[in-house]
Design an enzyme around this catalytic site. Structure first.
Site, PDB file in Angstrom:
ATOM      1  N   ASP A   1       0.869  -1.190   0.000  1.00 23.91           N
ATOM      2  CA  ASP A   1       0.000   0.000   0.000  1.00 23.91           C
ATOM      3  C   ASP A   1       0.898   1.229   0.000  1.00 23.91           C
ATOM      4  O   ASP A   1       2.024   1.186   0.536  1.00 23.91           O
ATOM      5  CB  ASP A   1      -0.899   0.004   1.254  1.00 23.91           C
ATOM      6  CG  ASP A   1      -2.070   0.968   1.109  1.00 23.91           C
ATOM      7  OD1 ASP A   1      -3.208   0.506   0.873  1.00 23.91           O
ATOM      8  OD2 ASP A   1      -1.858   2.204   1.202  1.00 23.91           O
TER       9      ASP A   1
ATOM     10  N   GLY B   1      -6.826   2.499  -5.050  1.00 25.94           N
ATOM     11  CA  GLY B   1      -7.532   3.558  -5.750  1.00 25.94           C
ATOM     12  C   GLY B   1      -8.610   4.141  -4.880  1.00 25.94           C
ATOM     13  O   GLY B   1      -9.011   3.534  -3.885  1.00 25.94           O
TER      14      GLY B   1
ATOM     15  N   ASN C   1     -12.175   0.470  -9.034  1.00 27.16           N
ATOM     16  CA  ASN C   1     -13.179   0.990  -9.969  1.00 27.16           C
ATOM     17  C   ASN C   1     -12.733   2.258 -10.687  1.00 27.16           C
ATOM     18  O   ASN C   1     -11.930   3.007 -10.146  1.00 27.16           O
ATOM     19  CB  ASN C   1     -14.462   1.314  -9.185  1.00 27.16           C
ATOM     20  CG  ASN C   1     -15.345   0.087  -9.028  1.00 27.16           C
ATOM     21  OD1 ASN C   1     -15.491  -0.691  -9.949  1.00 27.16           O
ATOM     22  ND2 ASN C   1     -15.939  -0.041  -7.846  1.00 27.16           N
TER      23      ASN C   1
ATOM     24  N   VAL D   1     -13.970  -0.677 -12.714  1.00 20.49           N
ATOM     25  CA  VAL D   1     -13.172  -1.884 -12.937  1.00 20.49           C
ATOM     26  C   VAL D   1     -12.998  -2.207 -14.420  1.00 20.49           C
ATOM     27  O   VAL D   1     -11.929  -2.689 -14.833  1.00 20.49           O
ATOM     28  CB  VAL D   1     -13.750  -3.078 -12.128  1.00 20.49           C
ATOM     29  CG1 VAL D   1     -15.094  -3.529 -12.653  1.00 20.49           C
ATOM     30  CG2 VAL D   1     -12.778  -4.228 -12.089  1.00 20.49           C
TER      31      VAL D   1
ATOM     32  N   ASP E   1     -21.949  -8.267  -8.778  1.00 18.59           N
ATOM     33  CA  ASP E   1     -23.339  -7.939  -9.118  1.00 18.59           C
ATOM     34  C   ASP E   1     -24.157  -9.223  -9.302  1.00 18.59           C
ATOM     35  O   ASP E   1     -25.324  -9.301  -8.911  1.00 18.59           O
ATOM     36  CB  ASP E   1     -23.393  -7.118 -10.420  1.00 18.59           C
ATOM     37  CG  ASP E   1     -22.335  -6.029 -10.436  1.00 18.59           C
ATOM     38  OD1 ASP E   1     -22.678  -4.852 -10.425  1.00 18.59           O
ATOM     39  OD2 ASP E   1     -21.134  -6.381 -10.439  1.00 18.59           O
TER      40      ASP E   1
ATOM     41  N   ALA F   1     -23.541 -12.073  -7.857  1.00 15.19           N
ATOM     42  CA  ALA F   1     -23.767 -12.630  -6.519  1.00 15.19           C
ATOM     43  C   ALA F   1     -24.925 -11.892  -5.836  1.00 15.19           C
ATOM     44  O   ALA F   1     -25.770 -12.512  -5.173  1.00 15.19           O
ATOM     45  CB  ALA F   1     -22.498 -12.513  -5.675  1.00 15.19           C
TER      46      ALA F   1
ATOM     47  N   HIS G   1     -19.676  -3.129 -14.931  1.00 12.74           N
ATOM     48  CA  HIS G   1     -19.918  -3.212 -13.482  1.00 12.74           C
ATOM     49  C   HIS G   1     -20.303  -1.781 -13.087  1.00 12.74           C
ATOM     50  O   HIS G   1     -19.463  -0.970 -12.729  1.00 12.74           O
ATOM     51  CB  HIS G   1     -18.646  -3.661 -12.749  1.00 12.74           C
ATOM     52  CG  HIS G   1     -18.715  -3.469 -11.251  1.00 12.74           C
ATOM     53  ND1 HIS G   1     -19.685  -4.045 -10.467  1.00 12.74           N
ATOM     54  CD2 HIS G   1     -17.936  -2.741 -10.405  1.00 12.74           C
ATOM     55  CE1 HIS G   1     -19.485  -3.694  -9.207  1.00 12.74           C
ATOM     56  NE2 HIS G   1     -18.441  -2.894  -9.134  1.00 12.74           N
TER      57      HIS G   1
ATOM     58  N   THR H   1     -18.200  -0.559   0.410  1.00 15.79           N
ATOM     59  CA  THR H   1     -18.625  -1.965   0.356  1.00 15.79           C
ATOM     60  C   THR H   1     -17.357  -2.819   0.301  1.00 15.79           C
ATOM     61  O   THR H   1     -16.429  -2.466  -0.430  1.00 15.79           O
ATOM     62  CB  THR H   1     -19.482  -2.271  -0.899  1.00 15.79           C
ATOM     63  OG1 THR H   1     -18.623  -2.412  -2.038  1.00 15.79           O
ATOM     64  CG2 THR H   1     -20.496  -1.180  -1.172  1.00 15.79           C
TER      65      THR H   1
HETATM   66  P1  NAD Z   1      -9.854   2.717   0.374  1.00 16.21           P
HETATM   67  O1  NAD Z   1      -9.704   4.185   0.200  1.00 16.21           O
HETATM   68  O2  NAD Z   1     -10.293   2.177   1.689  1.00 16.21           O
HETATM   69  O3  NAD Z   1      -8.470   1.998   0.012  1.00 16.21           O
HETATM   70  C1  NAD Z   1      -7.692   2.334  -1.078  1.00 16.21           C
HETATM   71  C2  NAD Z   1      -6.255   2.011  -0.689  1.00 16.21           C
HETATM   72  O4  NAD Z   1      -5.440   2.182  -1.849  1.00 16.21           O
HETATM   73  C3  NAD Z   1      -5.716   2.910   0.417  1.00 16.21           C
HETATM   74  O5  NAD Z   1      -5.202   2.130   1.479  1.00 16.21           O
HETATM   75  C4  NAD Z   1      -4.616   3.700  -0.287  1.00 16.21           C
HETATM   76  O6  NAD Z   1      -3.520   4.022   0.560  1.00 16.21           O
HETATM   77  C5  NAD Z   1      -4.206   2.734  -1.401  1.00 16.21           C
HETATM   78  N1  NAD Z   1      -3.528   3.392  -2.501  1.00 16.21           N
HETATM   79  C6  NAD Z   1      -3.843   4.524  -3.130  1.00 16.21           C
HETATM   80  N2  NAD Z   1      -2.933   4.804  -4.099  1.00 16.21           N
HETATM   81  C7  NAD Z   1      -2.031   3.794  -4.092  1.00 16.21           C
HETATM   82  C8  NAD Z   1      -0.868   3.489  -4.844  1.00 16.21           C
HETATM   83  N3  NAD Z   1      -0.459   4.291  -5.824  1.00 16.21           N
HETATM   84  N4  NAD Z   1      -0.191   2.368  -4.540  1.00 16.21           N
HETATM   85  C9  NAD Z   1      -0.592   1.547  -3.548  1.00 16.21           C
HETATM   86  N5  NAD Z   1      -1.682   1.785  -2.789  1.00 16.21           N
HETATM   87  C10 NAD Z   1      -2.393   2.884  -3.064  1.00 16.21           C
HETATM   88  O7  NAD Z   1     -10.849   2.221  -0.795  1.00 16.21           O
HETATM   89  P2  NAD Z   1     -11.634   0.845  -0.843  1.00 16.21           P
HETATM   90  O8  NAD Z   1     -12.957   1.010  -0.226  1.00 16.21           O
HETATM   91  O9  NAD Z   1     -10.719  -0.232  -0.396  1.00 16.21           O
HETATM   92  O10 NAD Z   1     -11.859   0.706  -2.422  1.00 16.21           O
HETATM   93  C11 NAD Z   1     -10.766   0.442  -3.287  1.00 16.21           C
HETATM   94  C12 NAD Z   1     -11.266   0.360  -4.711  1.00 16.21           C
HETATM   95  O11 NAD Z   1     -12.070  -0.804  -4.882  1.00 16.21           O
HETATM   96  C13 NAD Z   1     -12.138   1.546  -5.134  1.00 16.21           C
HETATM   97  O12 NAD Z   1     -11.824   1.935  -6.445  1.00 16.21           O
HETATM   98  C14 NAD Z   1     -13.541   0.978  -5.055  1.00 16.21           C
HETATM   99  O13 NAD Z   1     -14.458   1.671  -5.878  1.00 16.21           O
HETATM  100  C15 NAD Z   1     -13.256  -0.421  -5.556  1.00 16.21           C
HETATM  101  N6  NAD Z   1     -14.327  -1.407  -5.307  1.00 16.21           N
HETATM  102  C16 NAD Z   1     -14.536  -2.283  -6.304  1.00 16.21           C
HETATM  103  C17 NAD Z   1     -15.544  -3.213  -6.197  1.00 16.21           C
HETATM  104  C18 NAD Z   1     -15.784  -4.148  -7.345  1.00 16.21           C
HETATM  105  O14 NAD Z   1     -16.805  -4.857  -7.393  1.00 16.21           O
HETATM  106  N7  NAD Z   1     -14.906  -4.203  -8.322  1.00 16.21           N
HETATM  107  C19 NAD Z   1     -16.323  -3.282  -5.030  1.00 16.21           C
HETATM  108  C20 NAD Z   1     -16.044  -2.395  -4.006  1.00 16.21           C
HETATM  109  C21 NAD Z   1     -15.046  -1.437  -4.163  1.00 16.21           C
END
Ligand code: NAD
Length: 316
Positions: free
Chosen positions: A38, A82, A123, A125, A151, A153, A178, A233
């Site tokens: 991270d 992200g 996302n 994604v 989705d 699920a 998504h 989520t």
């Molecule tokens: P969050 O803010 O809790 O965590 C993001 C993490 O990424 C943080 O710990 C941050 O320090 C780290 N980060 C940021 N830039 C970085 C880099 N350059 N290198 C390494 N680490 C880095 O967010 P979250 O709730 O964990 O969500 C993360 C992502 O997952 C979001 O984009 C969210 O929309 C996505 N998400 C996707 C789905 C899906 O179905 N695909 C479902 C839920 C969330």
């Protein structure tokens, strides 16, 4: 191909989603080594320690906070890094911030490892899966996103509740983006082989149009509702990540609606989105062309166009 450790994975991004996924993966027993990365290294260290303290109740495994050189022999790299959605924000709104994060993460990965599978979770994604495929230059079968696995699920869960049946007996897919333009493949939905409408009628439900509309909206709005209530989520996606990893590590050749770059299925080309795909040790093996109605195909193409319009603005 270099020798990779098929029992080693990396999780990049240890926020809500990365840590919940790491926790689910620790419990899965699929891996013997997991490195957490991270931008906030202390966060990765804290998660590694916390998750490791559950190991006496699970299976032996090495879990540690690391950096990009530690990826050299990982066979699977899960990217959740992200920004997440804020209340009311769409997934597509995240695009600029998260593509710029990918522009730094992907070259850092490829510097040490060009043979792993990249599983994209951050996302939007579908856009980030396309970006990761382009930025990495990896064969496209090895770069794919969780797509509409979550989705789907959610749909199975809601249908199971509605029909009072085990959600695992429900066979139905959400396909496309998504996100807001996703579609439900109703025409092929069934409960253990019984067409969905027949099962509904068996349970005393006859207003199919209203039920389908409510269920599709329920799936589409569930992330917005959860984010409104608890900011993010993460458990549902963590189980989805675990399920996709399981299909890869065990070479299951499972059929999952993951997001991958498309080349002609249903006339869709040059964009990443979710279609049912055979997933095994080499990643996405092939797309499974399930039967869709003409309306579903039109909606799927519209979903692809929404994503293409976004991609066109991203200079990838
Ligand atoms: P969050 O803010 O809790 O965590 C993001 C993490 O990424 C943080 O710990 C941050 O320090 C780290 N980060 C940021 N830039 C970085 C880099 N350059 N290198 C390494 N680490 C880095 O967010 P979250 O709730 O964990 O969500 C993360 C992502 O997952 C979001 O984009 C969210 O929309 C996505 N998400 C996707 C789905 C899906 O179905 N695909 C479902 C839920 C969330």
């Amino acid at each position: 191909m270099r020798n990779l450790n098929t029992r080693k994975l990396a999780v990049i991004g240890c926020g809500f989603v990365g840590s919940a996924s790491a926790f689910a993966l620790m419990q899965s027993g699929l891996f013997s080594e997991m490195v957490l990365i991270d931008a906030n290294h202390a966060r990765a260290e804290g998660e590694a320690l916390d998750i490791s303290h559950g190991l006496p109740f699970a299976k032996p495994m090495k879990i540690y906070a690391g950096d990009y050189p530690d990826l050299a022999d990982a066979s699977l790299i899960v990217i959740t890094a992200g920004a997440g959605q804020k209340p009311g924000e769409t997934r597509l709104n995240l695009v600029k911030k998260n593509i710029s994060i990918f522009r730094s993460i992907i070259p850092s990965i490829t510097q040490y490892n060009r043979d792993a599978i990249l599983l994209i979770v951050a996302n939007p994604v579908d856009i980030l899966t396309y970006a990761a495929a382009k930025l990495s230059g990896f064969p496209e079968n090895r770069v794919f996103g969780t797509g509409t696995v979550l989705d789907t699920a959610r749909l199975k869960y809601l249908l199971g509740e509605h029909l009072q049946v085990d959600s695992r007996a429900v066979h139905a897919f959400i396909l496309g983006e998504h996100g807001d333009s996703e579609i439900v493949a109703w025409s092929s939905a069934n409960v253990s082989g019984l067409p969905l409408h027949n099962f509904c009628e068996m349970r005393g439900y006859f207003d199919h149009d209203a039920a389908m509309e409510a269920l599709a909206a329920g799936v589409k709005n569930s992330a917005y509702e959860i984010i409104e209530k608890k900011s993010a989520t993460y458990y549902g996606i963590a189980m989805s990540v675990r399920r996709v990893c399981e299909a890869i590590v065990r070479d299951e050749k499972s059929i999952l609606p993951v997001s991958s770059v498309q080349h002609g299925s249903y006339g869709i080309d040059g964009v990443a989105l979710s279609l049912p795909a055979v997933v095994g040790k080499d990643g996405v093996e092939t797309i499974v062309p399930i039967a869709l109605s003409e309306e579903e195909i039109a909606a799927l193409r519209a979903s692809a166009q929404t994503l293409k319009d976004f991609l066109a603005e991203q200079d990838l």
